[in-house]
Scaffold this motif. Structure first.
Motif, PDB file in Angstrom:
ATOM      1  N   THR A 194      -2.636 -15.837  23.792  1.00 41.13           N
ATOM      2  CA  THR A 194      -1.715 -15.107  24.667  1.00 41.13           C
ATOM      3  C   THR A 194      -1.487 -13.693  24.162  1.00 41.13           C
ATOM      4  OG1 THR A 194       0.144 -16.022  23.421  1.00 41.13           O
ATOM      5  CG2 THR A 194      -0.579 -17.249  25.369  1.00 41.13           C
ATOM      6  N   GLU A 195      -1.448 -13.488  22.831  1.00 38.17           N
ATOM      7  CA  GLU A 195      -1.226 -12.154  22.275  1.00 38.17           C
ATOM      8  C   GLU A 195      -1.406 -12.222  20.761  1.00 38.17           C
ATOM      9  OE1 GLU A 195       2.767 -11.067  23.043  1.00 38.17           O
ATOM     10  OE2 GLU A 195       3.654 -12.724  21.922  1.00 38.17           O
ATOM     11  N   TYR A 196      -1.419 -10.997  20.144  1.00 34.40           N
ATOM     12  CA  TYR A 196      -1.420 -10.865  18.676  1.00 34.40           C
ATOM     13  C   TYR A 196      -0.092 -10.269  18.252  1.00 34.40           C
ATOM     14  CZ  TYR A 196      -6.515 -11.560  18.769  1.00 34.40           C
ATOM     15  OH  TYR A 196      -7.756 -12.069  18.942  1.00 34.40           O
ATOM     16  N   THR A 197       0.341 -10.613  17.092  1.00 36.22           N
ATOM     17  CA  THR A 197       1.545 -10.019  16.511  1.00 36.22           C
ATOM     18  C   THR A 197       1.157  -9.279  15.243  1.00 36.22           C
ATOM     19  OG1 THR A 197       2.973 -11.745  17.404  1.00 36.22           O
ATOM     20  CG2 THR A 197       3.826 -10.458  15.536  1.00 36.22           C
ATOM     21  N   LEU A 198       1.555  -7.992  15.151  1.00 38.12           N
ATOM     22  CA  LEU A 198       1.311  -7.162  13.976  1.00 38.12           C
ATOM     23  C   LEU A 198       2.663  -6.763  13.388  1.00 38.12           C
ATOM     24  CD1 LEU A 198      -0.506  -5.498  12.064  1.00 38.12           C
ATOM     25  CD2 LEU A 198      -0.347  -3.619  13.728  1.00 38.12           C
ATOM     26  N   LYS A 199       2.816  -7.034  12.120  1.00 39.76           N
ATOM     27  CA  LYS A 199       4.019  -6.610  11.405  1.00 39.76           C
ATOM     28  C   LYS A 199       3.569  -5.782  10.215  1.00 39.76           C
ATOM     29  CE  LYS A 199       6.719 -10.713  12.669  1.00 39.76           C
ATOM     30  NZ  LYS A 199       7.519 -11.848  12.174  1.00 39.76           N
ATOM     31  N   TYR A 200       4.308  -4.687   9.927  1.00 47.52           N
ATOM     32  CA  TYR A 200       3.949  -3.867   8.776  1.00 47.52           C
ATOM     33  C   TYR A 200       5.197  -3.231   8.209  1.00 47.52           C
ATOM     34  CZ  TYR A 200       4.183   0.046  12.119  1.00 47.52           C
ATOM     35  OH  TYR A 200       4.586   0.948  13.058  1.00 47.52           O
ATOM     36  N   GLN A 201       5.095  -2.776   6.947  1.00 48.72           N
ATOM     37  CA  GLN A 201       6.206  -2.163   6.244  1.00 48.72           C
ATOM     38  C   GLN A 201       5.639  -1.309   5.110  1.00 48.72           C
ATOM     39  OE1 GLN A 201       7.017  -6.460   4.268  1.00 48.72           O
ATOM     40  NE2 GLN A 201       8.754  -5.113   4.299  1.00 48.72           N
ATOM     41  N   PRO A 202       6.298  -0.188   4.810  1.00 52.37           N
ATOM     42  CA  PRO A 202       5.817   0.682   3.724  1.00 52.37           C
ATOM     43  C   PRO A 202       6.152   0.079   2.354  1.00 52.37           C
ATOM     44  CG  PRO A 202       7.847   1.571   4.623  1.00 52.37           C
ATOM     45  CD  PRO A 202       7.494   0.397   5.508  1.00 52.37           C
ATOM     46  N   ILE A 203       5.374   0.547   1.331  1.00 51.38           N
ATOM     47  CA  ILE A 203       5.589   0.147  -0.066  1.00 51.38           C
ATOM     48  C   ILE A 203       5.737   1.425  -0.867  1.00 51.38           C
ATOM     49  CG2 ILE A 203       4.649  -1.117  -2.040  1.00 51.38           C
ATOM     50  CD1 ILE A 203       2.922  -2.688  -0.094  1.00 51.38           C
ATOM     51  N   ASN A 204       6.886   1.585  -1.583  1.00 53.32           N
ATOM     52  CA  ASN A 204       7.081   2.821  -2.346  1.00 53.32           C
ATOM     53  C   ASN A 204       6.397   2.727  -3.708  1.00 53.32           C
ATOM     54  OD1 ASN A 204       8.694   1.225  -3.929  1.00 53.32           O
ATOM     55  ND2 ASN A 204      10.642   2.030  -3.166  1.00 53.32           N
ATOM     56  N   SER A 205       6.599   3.745  -4.552  1.00 58.00           N
ATOM     57  CA  SER A 205       5.894   3.838  -5.833  1.00 58.00           C
ATOM     58  C   SER A 205       6.335   2.755  -6.814  1.00 58.00           C
ATOM     59  CB  SER A 205       6.125   5.219  -6.466  1.00 58.00           C
ATOM     60  OG  SER A 205       7.511   5.435  -6.673  1.00 58.00           O
ATOM     61  N   THR A 206       7.523   2.170  -6.582  1.00 61.42           N
ATOM     62  CA  THR A 206       7.982   1.086  -7.475  1.00 61.42           C
ATOM     63  C   THR A 206       7.677  -0.281  -6.886  1.00 61.42           C
ATOM     64  OG1 THR A 206      10.191   1.120  -6.458  1.00 61.42           O
ATOM     65  CG2 THR A 206       9.821   2.543  -8.381  1.00 61.42           C
ATOM     66  N   HIS A 207       6.814  -0.300  -5.879  1.00 58.16           N
ATOM     67  CA  HIS A 207       6.359  -1.542  -5.238  1.00 58.16           C
ATOM     68  C   HIS A 207       7.470  -2.259  -4.490  1.00 58.16           C
ATOM     69  CE1 HIS A 207       2.532  -1.158  -7.339  1.00 58.16           C
ATOM     70  NE2 HIS A 207       3.234  -0.952  -8.474  1.00 58.16           N
ATOM     71  N   GLU A 208       8.463  -1.519  -4.047  1.00 60.48           N
ATOM     72  CA  GLU A 208       9.512  -2.103  -3.218  1.00 60.48           C
ATOM     73  C   GLU A 208       9.102  -1.984  -1.754  1.00 60.48           C
ATOM     74  OE1 GLU A 208      13.028  -0.035  -4.233  1.00 60.48           O
ATOM     75  OE2 GLU A 208      13.310  -1.050  -6.170  1.00 60.48           O
ATOM     76  N   LEU A 209       9.403  -3.051  -0.945  1.00 61.42           N
ATOM     77  CA  LEU A 209       9.022  -3.081   0.469  1.00 61.42           C
ATOM     78  C   LEU A 209      10.098  -2.404   1.317  1.00 61.42           C
ATOM     79  CD1 LEU A 209       7.671  -6.745   0.668  1.00 61.42           C
ATOM     80  CD2 LEU A 209       6.357  -4.641   0.465  1.00 61.42           C
ATOM     81  N   GLY A 210       9.623  -1.603   2.303  1.00 61.13           N
ATOM     82  CA  GLY A 210      10.532  -0.943   3.226  1.00 61.13           C
ATOM     83  C   GLY A 210      10.836  -1.803   4.438  1.00 61.13           C
ATOM     84  N   PRO A 211      11.424  -1.217   5.470  1.00 63.51           N
ATOM     85  CA  PRO A 211      11.773  -1.986   6.688  1.00 63.51           C
ATOM     86  C   PRO A 211      10.521  -2.492   7.396  1.00 63.51           C
ATOM     87  CG  PRO A 211      12.127   0.366   7.002  1.00 63.51           C
ATOM     88  CD  PRO A 211      11.846   0.190   5.565  1.00 63.51           C
ATOM     89  N   LEU A 212      10.640  -3.688   7.982  1.00 68.03           N
ATOM     90  CA  LEU A 212       9.521  -4.348   8.654  1.00 68.03           C
ATOM     91  C   LEU A 212       9.478  -3.963  10.121  1.00 68.03           C
ATOM     92  CD1 LEU A 212       7.263  -6.457   8.098  1.00 68.03           C
ATOM     93  CD2 LEU A 212       8.857  -8.205   8.893  1.00 68.03           C
ATOM     94  N   VAL A 213       8.299  -3.525  10.624  1.00 69.87           N
ATOM     95  CA  VAL A 213       8.097  -3.151  12.036  1.00 69.87           C
ATOM     96  C   VAL A 213       7.297  -4.246  12.701  1.00 69.87           C
ATOM     97  CG1 VAL A 213       7.154  -1.442  13.594  1.00 69.87           C
ATOM     98  CG2 VAL A 213       8.177  -0.711  11.426  1.00 69.87           C
ATOM     99  N   ASP A 214       7.753  -4.728  13.865  1.00 69.16           N
ATOM    100  CA  ASP A 214       7.097  -5.826  14.597  1.00 69.16           C
ATOM    101  C   ASP A 214       6.472  -5.253  15.860  1.00 69.16           C
ATOM    102  OD1 ASP A 214       6.329  -8.142  15.832  1.00 69.16           O
ATOM    103  OD2 ASP A 214       8.125  -9.250  15.268  1.00 69.16           O
ATOM    104  N   LEU A 215       5.190  -5.599  16.121  1.00 68.86           N
ATOM    105  CA  LEU A 215       4.446  -5.017  17.241  1.00 68.86           C
ATOM    106  C   LEU A 215       3.625  -6.105  17.907  1.00 68.86           C
ATOM    107  CD1 LEU A 215       3.629  -2.398  18.765  1.00 68.86           C
ATOM    108  CD2 LEU A 215       1.783  -2.132  17.108  1.00 68.86           C
ATOM    109  N   LYS A 216       3.696  -6.216  19.250  1.00 72.77           N
ATOM    110  CA  LYS A 216       2.915  -7.178  20.033  1.00 72.77           C
ATOM    111  C   LYS A 216       1.704  -6.464  20.606  1.00 72.77           C
ATOM    112  CE  LYS A 216       6.015 -10.425  19.475  1.00 72.77           C
ATOM    113  NZ  LYS A 216       5.749 -11.587  18.634  1.00 72.77           N
ATOM    114  N   ILE A 217       0.506  -7.139  20.518  1.00 64.86           N
ATOM    115  CA  ILE A 217      -0.757  -6.548  20.971  1.00 64.86           C
ATOM    116  C   ILE A 217      -1.405  -7.534  21.936  1.00 64.86           C
ATOM    117  CG2 ILE A 217      -3.032  -5.716  20.223  1.00 64.86           C
ATOM    118  CD1 ILE A 217      -1.764  -5.023  17.552  1.00 64.86           C
ATOM    119  N   PRO A 218      -1.937  -7.051  23.059  1.00 61.41           N
ATOM    120  CA  PRO A 218      -2.584  -7.962  24.035  1.00 61.41           C
ATOM    121  C   PRO A 218      -3.704  -8.756  23.384  1.00 61.41           C
ATOM    122  CG  PRO A 218      -2.238  -5.788  24.976  1.00 61.41           C
ATOM    123  CD  PRO A 218      -1.896  -5.660  23.531  1.00 61.41           C
TER     124      PRO A 218
END
Length: 1189
Positions: free
Chosen positions: A973-997
């Motif tokens: 039905t669809e793909y889901t893509l989630k991503y988030q930045p990683i800073n220099s101390t390897h800490e994860l930033g906010p998560l972005v959720d994206l739906k793809i056909p």
């Protein structure tokens, strides 16, 4: 006052031992040392040091040497007497005296006879201080006379008579050694019946026919002359009375047969000594030998006792089959009555020997040399004992004291001479003679009157090294007359050492009983008398004791293994220890299996002989320590032996054995095995086990078995090898006592019944003719048993049976003796056939996308026609619901045991069409299949996307590409893509959720941060839910504005100036080289190498004479080389002969005297050219600097 020359005590300390201290030991006998360097001015009367024995038996075939050696100061002169009168050796050309001694050499080898010089000799050694004399030396030549010729008549005896064969050897000097041999020089055998007496005669207690021989020969060996004399052979014939016929017996009288005693059995009588009592006299210190030899039939046995005491244990020995009693080192206490007892079955006799022990004189106190100073007093004591008591007489300088010159300082009081207020003229040598009827003693002792200041004989600055807490003895050997007074001092100051912890000995030695570290230092010995003073310094060092800090430990190892003993030693750092290993207080075996590695002794491949005590001995020059450990070598026991069968019954037997060596590990049990040689020869079976303390076992037996037994011993290490097999034992036959086991009835075909059983083995048959009675009948019928007797087989087939009908079965064993007990009845079935009916009412319930439940109705049991084993489901997929691809139809099978009517089908593929059917199964096979049933599995969650990669990264965007899931398990039905930045101390930033056909396989993310790492999570979805995710990371590129702020080093002024300077330097060097070449000057290899050492220097182009130039910084191209280099980057020799660069590092060449190139010089060749420009041209300096920055 008596002058003492003090002996040196045995040192407990270690150190240097100079020769002078050994001389000091000589003083211990009140002797004056003769060291020429120290005591040249001391005089000493003569002392006899060596002389021939009193009874001197010489070999008449050799020169006569009569010894007489003496010492004295000045050296003594020598003279001799013979038979009491002066012996003038100058008048006899055959007699000479050895230079520097009094030893006589009489040359009888060339002429003369030994008997001429037979006599009593005495030597006198004389100097200005006195004369010493030797013993009376009786010189006699040895003699080995021949036997007188005699005719010996043959001897004939009846069996059982006694016999004495006389030897009577000629009297020689010294007495001969007697032995009996035959003509072949073989010693005649001796025993309790036949033996040789002390007088040499051969005694027979009774004779036997085997004693008959014609060569009884007595030999006399004279050791001194190494000769053997032989007596005439004696012939002896022994006959049995029963062998004599009446005629011969009538003609024989008792006198015609040797001896008069009966040949019948008789009590003992003594052959030697005669009578009931005798006397024996022996001298003290000799060997007392008492002998009793008896005759009788049977042969008597001899015993010894002492009537008034016990025989000395350690000095008593029995010889010649108890017939001779010997007591060594006999003394007066051994006097008394000794009794020998002869005994046989017919009687006992006794003989008493009265022993008296006499004694030649022996010293109680021999006279000792006496050294006195003028005016002192002293005494000579001469005390001796003997039996009878010896008479004491004195001589002075070899002259009886009664007629010797008078000396007012001496007074004789029996065995003592007392001296008072002696003067130098009192010096003399005195002889003490103690004599009785059995011998004499002669002792020389001098009186030497000396006046000498003190002398210290211990070497100066002697170093003593002593272990701490042990006694230290510092020597101060001294000499002086009068005797000096000794004092000790420590260091350079202080009073004399007299009190604790010091002990001053009479011989001058200073003892420190427990030496400590503070005892180290310098000690001074001072000797004083009225004539002067002497002193000497010695040094004492205290060392730490040697200790074993890691001792070897007790070890128990198995034979063939390896063992290691450790021995770590701690010692004083100034001492060097040597570590030695001992085995049982002896050296280690010279075997390569024993190796010593640093602190360890390793024994490889340990054997039984390696067991024992191993000792580690650590030695230094001052002390030694040791530690021991025991090695016990263990192994499995040795096999038992001497197997014996007793109490043999029909069904039991007793087995006994002797255990083998347990090899140092106690035997815990014995394992007994048997072999049936009749039925299973060579195959051994377990019989029983008994405790290790037991050596017998009562064994139960079976009939008709040919038994052999063997025994194995077992200990903690394992089991021994088997013993040798016992004797065989065959038991009687009997009827079988058991029936076959594992009786079964199964049909192999629909119309038969196969009856099988496990047959009895030969051991269980109990007798010959083993057979089986097989019986059967239908279980549900009224039929009688049907039976058949078959041979020794394991199955019987009954044909023509109905299909799958229950039967009752029994199998009974029998043999030639009878039947076994009634057998048990078992149930079986005739043969099976394939089922006839398929399961009905099959229906499927889908549980989820991978699981379904199947139900069916059971078939009638009669239609199964066999043992129902279960139901079997066949199922398969035709194709998946999307119809995108067709698969090969592969049927899967799932079996459900027993009478189950439903089952679960796991592991189904989601979103698929399935077909199945059900069949019943029995022992024969499968029945017909039920009608096919079709079912459909719903969608499931998809698998993870097959791949995910990030391409074309820019400052603010990333592009993702992926492949769909390999198992969609439905419609995506669809793909889901989630991503988030990683800073220099390897800490994860906010998560972005994206739906793809669902129809996309590529996606670009924009407006991202530059130079930032992102983490991506990507998964697909169907209507059933989300599948597994795949992750990836990527980084956006650097901001161009920031990149432009980096310094371009190629545009900096300082860099341009540096490059110009380098180029100018290169140009100058090349011009100089070019000019020198044109002038034809020498161009050494070293200068060429120096000129081309810098890799930045480029060659001139031959076509235009310009230098190679740098490429543009932006395209980073390498520098160009000369245009004459071919396109394949190789340099042709004919094109490069005139180029200076071709003579640089890596080219072979040389020049002649005018500078022209004539050949090659040694050096590395030019590297092989590589493809492209990178390997043949220099890198860009801009790139080099950028990489540095």
């Amino acid at each position: 006052m008596q002058l003492k020359i003090m002996p040196k005590k045995k040192r407990l300390s270690a150190g240097r031992v100079p020769l002078i201290l050994f001389l000091c030991q000589m003083i211990s006998a009140l002797d004056v040392p003769l060291d020429s360097k120290l005591l040249d001015d001391l005089v000493q009367p003569p002392t006899i040091t060596q002389q021939s024995p009193k009874d001197y038996i010489i070999d008449p075939r050799e020169n006569i040497v009569i010894q007489c050696e003496a010492k004295g100061k000045p050296p003594p002169s020598f003279s001799w007497t013979r038979n009491g009168t002066h012996f003038d050796i100058d008048k006899d050309p055959l007699v000479t005296m050895k230079a520097g001694s009094g030893t006589l050499i009489i040359n009888i080898m060339s002429e003369g006879k030994a008997e001429t010089y037979e006599g009593v000799y005495q030597c006198t050694a004389r100097n200005e201080r006195g004369a010493a004399i030797s013993n009376n030396i009786v010189v006699r030549p040895s003699r080995s006379p021949l036997w007188t010729k005699e005719k010996l008549e043959p001897l004939t005896l009846r069996s059982g008579q006694s016999l004495v064969l006389p030897c009577r050897p000629p009297i020689g000097l010294p007495p001969a050694i007697i032995f009996w041999m035959d003509n072949s020089f073989q010693r005649l055998p001796q025993s309790e019946r036949v033996s040789q007496g002390l007088n040499g005669d051969l005694y027979f207690s009774n004779v036997l026919p085997e004693d008959s021989r014609e060569d009884y020969i007595c030999y006399a060996r004279f050791n001194h002359t190494q000769t053997i004399q032989q007596k005439q052979p004696i012939s002896v014939k022994v006959i049995l009375v029963d062998e004599l016929n009446d005629t011969i017996a009538a003609n024989l009288s008792d006198t015609e047969v040797y001896g008069a005693k009966s040949s019948r059995e008789r009590p003992p009588t003594f052959l030697t000594p005669e009578g009931n009592a005798s006397n024996k006299e022996e001298l003290r210190g000799n060997v007392l030998s008492l002998e009793c030899i008896a005759e009788g039939l049977p042969t008597p046995v001899i015993y010894w006792i002492k009537e008034d005491g016990t025989l000395p244990i350690n000095r008593t020995f029995y010889r010649n089959f108890q017939k001779t009693l010997q007591i060594i080192q006999v003394s007066e206490a051994d006097s008394g009555k000794y009794q020998c007892i002869a005994k046989n079955a017919l009687g006992v006799i006794h003989h008493t020997i009265s022993v008296t022990v006499k004694a030649a004189p022996y010293w109680i106190m021999a006279p000792q040399n006496l050294v006195l100073s003028p005016g002192e007093n002293g005494s000579l004591i001469c005390r001796a004992n003997g039996n009878p008591k010896p008479r004491i007489s004195w001589l002075s300088n070899g002259v009886p004291i009664e007629i010797a010159p008078d000396d007012p300082s001496r007074k004789i009081n029996g065995d003592t001479i007392i001296f008072s207020s002696v003067q130098e003229r009192s010096s003399a040598v005195y002889q003490c003679n103690a004599s009785n009827e059995y011998g004499y003693l002669l002792g020389n002792a001098f009186v030497n009157v000396l006046a000498e200041p003190p002398r210290i004989l211990t070497s100066a600055n002697t170093l003593y090294q002593v272990i701490a807490n042990r006694p230290a003895l510092l020597d101060c050997a001294f000499f002086g007359s009068p005797m000096p007074i000794i004092e000790w001092f420590k260091g350079t100051k202080g009073s004399a050492l007299r009190e604790d912890p010091y002990v001053l000995h009479e011989n001058g030695t200073l003892e420190i009983p427990v030496a400590q570290k503070d005892s180290t230092g310098t000690y001074t010995c001072v000797a004083r008398n009225k004539l002067g003073m002497a002193k000497n310094e010695v040094h004492l060092e205290i060392k730490d004791p040697t200790r074993i800090v890691k001792q070897p430990e007790y070890a128990v190892v198995q034979r063939g293994s390896t063992v290691s003993f450790e021995c770590k030693v701690k010692h004083d750092h100034t001492l060097i220890p040597t570590v030695t290993w001992l085995k049982d207080n002896g050296e280690l075996p010279s075997d390569g299996r024993f190796t010593i590695d640093k602190d360890h002794l390793v024994v490889a491949d340990v054997s039984d002989n390696d067991g024992g005590t191993y000792t580690c001995v650590a030695n230094t020059t001052l002390d030694n320590v040791s530690a021991s450990a025991v090695l016990s070598v263990v192994d499995v026991p040795n096999p038992p032996f001497d197997l014996e069968l007793t109490d043999q019954l029909d069904k039991s037997v007793q087995l006994s054995w002797t255990p083998g060596d347990d090899n140092n590990s106690p035997i815990t049990k014995f394992v007994i095995e048997y072999e049936d040689a009749m039925h299973e020869a060579g195959l051994w079976h377990h019989q029983t086990e008994v405790p290790g303390t037991q050596t017998t076992a009562q064994l139960k037996l079976s009939p008709y078995v040919n038994y052999s037994f063997r025994v194995m011993a077992e200990n903690s290490l394992g089991r021994s090898l088997p013993s040798e097999a016992s004797e065989q034992y065959l038991t009687k036959a009997a009827e079988p006592d058991k029936n076959p086991m594992t009786v079964e009835g199964l049909g192999s075909e629909p119309d038969n019944l196969v009856i099988t059983w496990q047959p009895l083995n030969g051991f269980e048959s109990n007798g010959p003719g083993l057979q089986y009675k097989v019986s059967w009948r239908q279980k549900d019928g009224d039929d009688e048993w049907t039976s058949v007797v078959v041979a020794n087989v394991s199955k019987y087939i009954v044909s023509g049976t109905p299909t799958f009908v229950p039967y009752l079965i029994k199998v009974q064993a029998l043999n030639d003796v009878g039947f076994a007990p009634e057998p048990a009845v078992v149930m079986g079935h005739s043969g099976e056939d394939l089922p006839m009916v398929a399961p009905g009412n099959v229906h499927v319930t889908v549980v989820n996308s991978t699981l379904a439940e199947v139900h069916w109705d059971p078939v009638p049991l009669k239609s199964v026609r066999g043992h129902l084993q279960g139901y079997r489901i066949y199922y398969w997929t035709d194709q998946n619901s999307s119809k995108r691809n067709r698969r090969h139809i592969e049927k899967k099978i799932l079996t459900f045991q027993g009478s189950k009517t439903h089952g679960m089908l796991p592991g189904l593929e989601p979103f698929s069409h399935y077909t199945l059917n059900v069949r019943v199964v029995n022992g024969k096979g499968e029945g017909p299949a039920s009608p096919d049933r079709v079912f459909h599995t719903p969608e499931g969650v998809p698998s993870a996307p097959s791949s995910l990669k990030i391409v074309n990264p820019t400052l603010d965007s990333l592009t993702l590409e992926w492949d769909p899931p390999s198992h969609p398990n439905g419609i995506l039905t669809e793909y889901t893509l989630k991503y988030q930045p990683i800073n220099s101390t390897h800490e994860l930033g906010p998560l972005v959720d994206l739906k793809i056909p669902a129809n996309k396989t590529r996606w670009t993310l924009k407006n991202l941060n530059f130079s930032t790492r992102y983490k991506f999570y990507f998964y697909a979805q169907t209507s059933a839910g989300s599948g597994s995710q795949i992750t990836e990371e990527a980084v956006t590129t650097v901001d161009e504005a920031m990149a432009s702020r980096q310094v371009d080093i190629a545009t900096q002024g300082w860099f341009i100036g540096l490059m110009c300077a380098v180029a100018l330097l290169i140009l100058i060097l090349l011009i100089v080289c070019f000019i020198r070449r044109n002038k034809g000057g020498k161009y050494p290899v070293k200068e060429k190498e120096d000129a081309h050492a810098d890799p930045e220097i480029q060659p001139m182009k031959e076509d235009d004479g310009t230098f190679g130039e740098y490429s543009d910084a932006e395209d980073h191209k390498p520098l160009k080389k000369g245009s004459r280099t071919p396109s394949d980057r190789t340099v042709k020799k004919e094109d490069s002969d005139d180029s200076l660069v071709d003579y640089g590092e890596g080219v072979n060449g040389q020049f002649n005297e005018d500078g022209s190139f004539i050949g090659q010089y040694s050096g590395k060749k030019e590297k092989e050219p590589a493809e492209g420009n990178e390997s043949s041209e220099a890198p860009s300096p801009v790139n080099a600097m950028n990489s540095f920055v």
